[in-house]
Scaffold this active site. Structure first.
Site, short mmCIF file in Angstrom:
data_model
loop_
_atom_site.label_atom_id
_atom_site.label_comp_id
_atom_site.label_asym_id
_atom_site.label_seq_id
_atom_site.Cartn_x
_atom_site.Cartn_y
_atom_site.Cartn_z
N SER A 64 -26.29 -46.70 3.30
CA SER A 64 -25.59 -47.06 4.54
C SER A 64 -26.48 -47.73 5.58
O SER A 64 -25.98 -48.26 6.57
CB SER A 64 -24.96 -45.82 5.17
OG SER A 64 -23.81 -45.49 4.45
N VAL A 261 -27.40 -42.28 2.39
CA VAL A 261 -27.33 -41.07 1.55
C VAL A 261 -28.46 -40.95 0.54
O VAL A 261 -28.60 -39.90 -0.09
CB VAL A 261 -25.99 -40.92 0.79
CG1 VAL A 261 -24.90 -40.40 1.67
CG2 VAL A 261 -25.60 -42.18 0.08
#
Ligand code: GLN
Length: 410
Positions: A64, A261
């Site tokens: 991300s 993540v």
């Protein structure tokens, strides 16, 4: 002498090594298997010095953290107005993969949650661009930001695509509202490739130092982004980079940041530093536990909170009297506040004959500060004084007082 900064970064890592709370990302099989003990930190200043510690050569997928940089690419490619029509800039207060859209407009609330990032990926390049074009676009931009050629981890990509149901559902939802024009599977495939780009903490610190430096990569000195886009990206990171923990993060740590993540975390302080950290164990929000704590240490120890009042910095104007002239001396980077102080001092000026503004120790003026200083000189002259400007470095190139005339040189 050896600079003590890497030793300090080592000490930060050591002090946090015993925190083994949290777990690697379980929903992506390849990431679940990551070595949970890896830990690295890197700081790059806006002037291009990099300091790193721990496993700083280790590559991991950007995940991300790609979102703010892909957002920058979409704005470059399509313009801010077009992007804002499809993706908002409001804090969502929700988890990264929440299936939510803004009421009324049906836009994703911001480009940091998955819905917004998938939409943003779909905007890249042009309306009818191919998935390959869009992936090549982000790979090229990220490489320019990092200052080296980056590549994609195909096995993480394949692994994530096997379990991409949630992102596919998100893309279908965007299509059902007529927001996304691209094929749902194609856009998720491209977005997942974007998330599978491999980086090190040093790459991350250079990418964010480019934002901190207003869009100029501090090592290659290439202008990669416009100042306006860098500002837009940093603002959105501050608002929504840490998902539902964004408010807690901004108040406590005060460094606009974005997590991934795989365990990466990137942070930026305008005009100062870009920071990259990496540790694969995640907290309940899906943010790296130890990387977050390392940022907390840096913020406290190095005074890096965005809103930390910095004493003294505004005091850049000095005034004194010489035989026939009143002299105003400025130094450093002159912004609105220093320029208004200068204008106040000029307004209170006691000299009846001449004033000299000495900016030989100024290295930059913001656009507005420049206009303010020149307007002050113009008004003093209208009041009947001779005005002089000492600007040996020509920081105020072409100091036209607004009426086609110039101050005298001393
Ligand atoms: N590729 C991941 C996903 O879409 C990125 C999420 C993240 O890093 N928070 O689920």
């Amino acid at each position: 002498m050896k600079t003590p900064i890497p030793d300090y970064l080592d000490e930060v890592l050591d002090s946090l090594r015993n925190d083994t709370s949290g777990n690697t990302a379980q929903y992506i099989p390849e990431l679940a298997q990551a070595n949970p003990d890896l830990f690295a930190l890197s700081v790059t200043t806006a002037t291009g010095s990099t300091y790193s510690a721990g496993d700083h050569l280790e590559e991991f997928t950007i995940q991300s953290i790609s979102k703010p940089f892909a957002y920058a690419a979409a704005i470059m490619d399509r313009g801010l107005d077009r992007v804002l029509r499809s993706v908002g800039v409001e804090a969502s207060g929700e988890a990264f993969n929440e299936l939510s859209l803004e009421e009324g407009t049906h836009r994703p609330k911001n480009p940091m949650i998955n819905a917004g990032a998938i939409m943003t990926h779909g905007l890249l390049v042009a309306e009818d661009a191919s998935t390959e074009d869009r992936v090549a676009r982000v790979l090229e931009l990220f490489s320019q930001l990092a200052g080296r050629e980056l590549r994609i981890d195909e096995s993480v990509y394949a692994s994530e695509m096997e379990t991409a149901d949630r992102n596919l559902a998100t893309a279908h939802m965007l299509r059902s509202y007529g927001i996304l024009g691209t094929d749902a599977h194609e856009v998720v495939s491209g977005y997942t490739r974007q998330c599978s780009i491999l980086v090190t903490v040093e790459d991350l610190s250079l990418m964010s130092a480019t934002l901190a430096n207003g869009g100029v990569q501090p090592r290659t000195l290439e202008r990669v982004l416009s100042e306006g886009i860098a500002q837009q990206v940093m603002s959105v990171m501050a608002v929504a980079g840490m998902y539902d923990g964004a408010g807690d993060w901004l108040t406590r740590v005060g460094i606009p940041a974005k997590s991934g993540v795989a365990g990466g975390l990137v942070g930026v302080l305008p005009d100062q530093v870009g920071i990259g950290a990496f540790s694969p164990r995640l907290d309940a929000h899906g943010n790296s536990q130890r990387a977050g704590r390392a940022f907390e240490r840096l913020s406290t120890d190095m005074g890096l909170h965005l809103f930390a009042p910095s004493s003294g910095q505004l005091d850049v104007v000095d005034v004194h009297q010489e035989a026939t002239r009143e002299i105003f001396v400025l130094q450093g980077n002159v912004q609105f506040t220093a320029a208004s102080e200068l204008l106040d001092l000029m307004a209170a000026s006691t000299s009846r004959t001449a004033v000299l503004v000495d900016i030989s120790r100024v290295y930059s003026f913001t656009t507005v500060a420049r206009r303010m200083a020149l307007e002050g000189l113009r008004r003093l002259r209208l009041d009947g004084r001779r005005v002089f400007l000492n600007d040996p470095l020509q920081v105020l190139a072409n100091p036209d007082l607004g009426d086609g005339t110039y101050p005298e040189t001393p």
